[in-house]
Enzyme design. Structure first.
Site, PDB file in Angstrom:
ATOM      1  N   ARG A 144      13.400  -2.908 -13.884  1.00 20.70           N
ATOM      2  CA  ARG A 144      13.536  -1.437 -13.745  1.00 20.70           C
ATOM      3  C   ARG A 144      14.382  -1.072 -12.483  1.00 20.70           C
ATOM      4  NH1 ARG A 144       8.492  -2.344 -14.990  1.00 20.70           N
ATOM      5  NH2 ARG A 144       7.695  -1.557 -13.163  1.00 20.70           N
ATOM      6  N   VAL A 182       4.434  -0.707   0.028  1.00 19.07           N
ATOM      7  CA  VAL A 182       4.328  -1.768   1.018  1.00 19.07           C
ATOM      8  C   VAL A 182       5.543  -2.515   1.271  1.00 19.07           C
ATOM      9  CG1 VAL A 182       3.243  -4.004   1.669  1.00 19.07           C
ATOM     10  CG2 VAL A 182       2.000  -2.021   0.899  1.00 19.07           C
ATOM     11  N   LYS A 225     -14.664  -8.611  -1.315  1.00 22.44           N
ATOM     12  CA  LYS A 225     -13.708  -8.859  -0.668  1.00 22.44           C
ATOM     13  C   LYS A 225     -13.673  -9.157   0.740  1.00 22.44           C
ATOM     14  CE  LYS A 225      -9.853  -7.557  -3.950  1.00 22.44           C
ATOM     15  NZ  LYS A 225      -8.699  -6.307  -4.043  1.00 22.44           N
ATOM     16  N   GLY A 232      -3.594   3.238   0.062  1.00 16.64           N
ATOM     17  CA  GLY A 232      -4.031   2.012  -0.142  1.00 16.64           C
ATOM     18  C   GLY A 232      -4.146   1.561  -1.753  1.00 16.64           C
ATOM     19  N   THR A 258      10.674  -1.835  -3.855  1.00 16.02           N
ATOM     20  CA  THR A 258      10.776  -0.475  -3.774  1.00 16.02           C
ATOM     21  C   THR A 258       9.199   0.056  -3.865  1.00 16.02           C
ATOM     22  OG1 THR A 258      10.409  -1.050  -6.368  1.00 16.02           O
ATOM     23  CG2 THR A 258      12.667  -0.657  -5.293  1.00 16.02           C
ATOM     24  N   CYS A 301      -6.590  -5.070   2.973  1.00 15.72           N
ATOM     25  CA  CYS A 301      -6.306  -4.075   4.211  1.00 15.72           C
ATOM     26  C   CYS A 301      -7.456  -3.744   4.986  1.00 15.72           C
ATOM     27  CB  CYS A 301      -5.467  -3.158   3.732  1.00 15.72           C
ATOM     28  SG  CYS A 301      -6.355  -2.177   2.160  1.00 15.72           S
ATOM     29  N   HIS A 359      -6.777   3.800   6.981  1.00 13.88           N
ATOM     30  CA  HIS A 359      -8.002   3.559   6.716  1.00 13.88           C
ATOM     31  C   HIS A 359      -9.074   3.686   7.842  1.00 13.88           C
ATOM     32  CE1 HIS A 359      -6.842   2.341   3.017  1.00 13.88           C
ATOM     33  NE2 HIS A 359      -6.954   1.151   3.102  1.00 13.88           N
ATOM     34  N   ARG A 411      -6.165 -15.604  -1.919  1.00 10.59           N
ATOM     35  CA  ARG A 411      -6.710 -15.509  -0.713  1.00 10.59           C
ATOM     36  C   ARG A 411      -7.890 -16.575  -0.633  1.00 10.59           C
ATOM     37  NH1 ARG A 411      -7.180  -9.020  -0.977  1.00 10.59           N
ATOM     38  NH2 ARG A 411      -4.935  -8.558  -0.416  1.00 10.59           N
ATOM     39  N   GLN A 460     -11.429   4.878   2.823  1.00  6.79           N
ATOM     40  CA  GLN A 460      -9.799   4.480   2.657  1.00  6.79           C
ATOM     41  C   GLN A 460      -8.937   5.423   2.208  1.00  6.79           C
ATOM     42  OE1 GLN A 460     -12.009   0.098   1.426  1.00  6.79           O
ATOM     43  NE2 GLN A 460     -10.102   0.103   1.012  1.00  6.79           N
TER      44      GLN A 460
END
Length: 334
Positions: free
Chosen positions: A41, A16, A214, A161, A13, A130, A243, A101, A157
């Site tokens: 929910r 993404v 990151k 995002g 929901t 991203c 972005h 990651r 960005q």
């Protein structure tokens, strides 16, 4: 992996998650069944998929029995909570969060860059950040042309995002600003309407943000270039989707701009929009909902040895998240 796998989308929901469903449908992913999962929910709600409505099921430890691929976009905490349930069910988790990651046994994959890494997984494959994804798509053909020594990037960005609620806040703040009302600030550290915020995620001890960190460590891992020097400044801007990045690249040896252009033009997943004299260059407002990584404003940087600059734009809900995850799933089927 069966030729027609059962696919679950966890966090369906969210912005993404919904985009993952759209991409699965648009690319005619050969799923025998698609299962929609979300928190309690959202259980019982319906989400559109392939001309019908999927009823959202509650995400639970037993949700992955009989599931082959689970696309996760429910946040790092949820991914960590359900990792064992997914893997023990014989399912492969493709996770969009930052949870795994940098773990050595978890491949961090951008299919245009390091597709073979998909097949060394131990049940989990990570989707990169991203902003990292679109940059490494543009860097890979250049790194193949001549080894890259240093990258300096400034990102612009989009609000999306930070999720669907952040997009809504940009809408609402814009209305409040134009009507002269007091602005409601909730999703960001400061107002986003008619503003730029040079902070994405938390600050670290060295003064950089976690988002900037990151980009450094993920770029090195994806390109298998642990010595590559990367410096990032990440900024949130009042754009809804896509972005943008100003990327400066220094090579180990001289490169010709014509060769750079040819390398980019021939690379998978890249489209050149580079005719600045006629106003042709990538812009986020024109590229919403697209799948490519767009590159323009190519030029030599005379201030550094063997350096070029470029402008890179991609839809971070598509290539920066949902599309990349589905492409990883497609790679698993090969």
């Amino acid at each position: 992996m069966p030729g027609r796998p059962v696919v679950a989308v966890a966090g369906v929901t969210g912005a993404v998650g919904r985009e993952m469903l759209r991409v699965l449908e648009e690319r005619a992913f050969p799923a025998s069944e698609v299962i929609a999962l979300a928190s309690s929910r959202s259980a019982g709600k319906q989400v559109p998929f392939a001309g019908r409505e999927l009823v959202v099921r509650e995400l639970a430890p037993d949700s992955f029995a009989g599931v082959d691929i689970a696309l996760f976009s429910a946040g790092a905490g949820v991914s960590k909570q359900f990792r064992e349930s997914v893997v023990s069910a014989g399912c492969v988790m493709i996770d969009n969060s930052s949870a795994f990651r940098m773990e050595d046994d978890v491949p961090l994959v951008v299919p245009e860059v390091n597709p073979r890494d998909v097949h060394r997984h131990n049940g989990v494959i990570a989707n990169p950040n991203c902003s990292t994804i679109q940059m490494v798509v543009a860097l890979k053909p250049l790194h193949d042309l001549a080894p890259i020594e240093r990258v300096v990037v400034a990102t612009y960005q989009a609000a999306s995002g930070a999720g669907a609620a952040a997009m809504q806040e940009l809408y609402e703040q814009t209305e409040e600003f134009l009507s002269g009302s007091e602005l409601t600030v909730d999703q960001f550290a400061h107002r986003i309407a008619f503003n730029c915020i040079p902070q994405i995620d938390v600050f670290l001890d060295d003064g950089s943000t976690k988002e900037e960190w990151k980009m450094v460590v993920e770029t090195r891992k994806i390109l298998a270039a642990p010595e590559m020097r990367v410096h990032a400044t990440c900024v949130r801007v009042p754009v809804l989707r896509c972005h943008s990045e100003a990327v400066n690249v220094e090579f180990a040896s001289p490169v010709d701009l014509a060769d750079v252009r040819r390398a980019l033009a021939g690379a998978q997943g890249i489209e050149l929009l580079d005719d600045p004299a006629n106003g042709v260059y990538p812009m986020p407002a024109m590229l919403e909902g697209t799948d490519a990584t767009y590159v323009g404003r190519l030029r030599v940087d005379e201030s550094a040895p063997h350096a070029i600059s470029m402008w890179v734009v991609a839809d971070q809900l598509r290539k920066g998240a949902a599309l990349n995850a589905v492409q990883i799933a497609e790679e698993l089927l090969k």
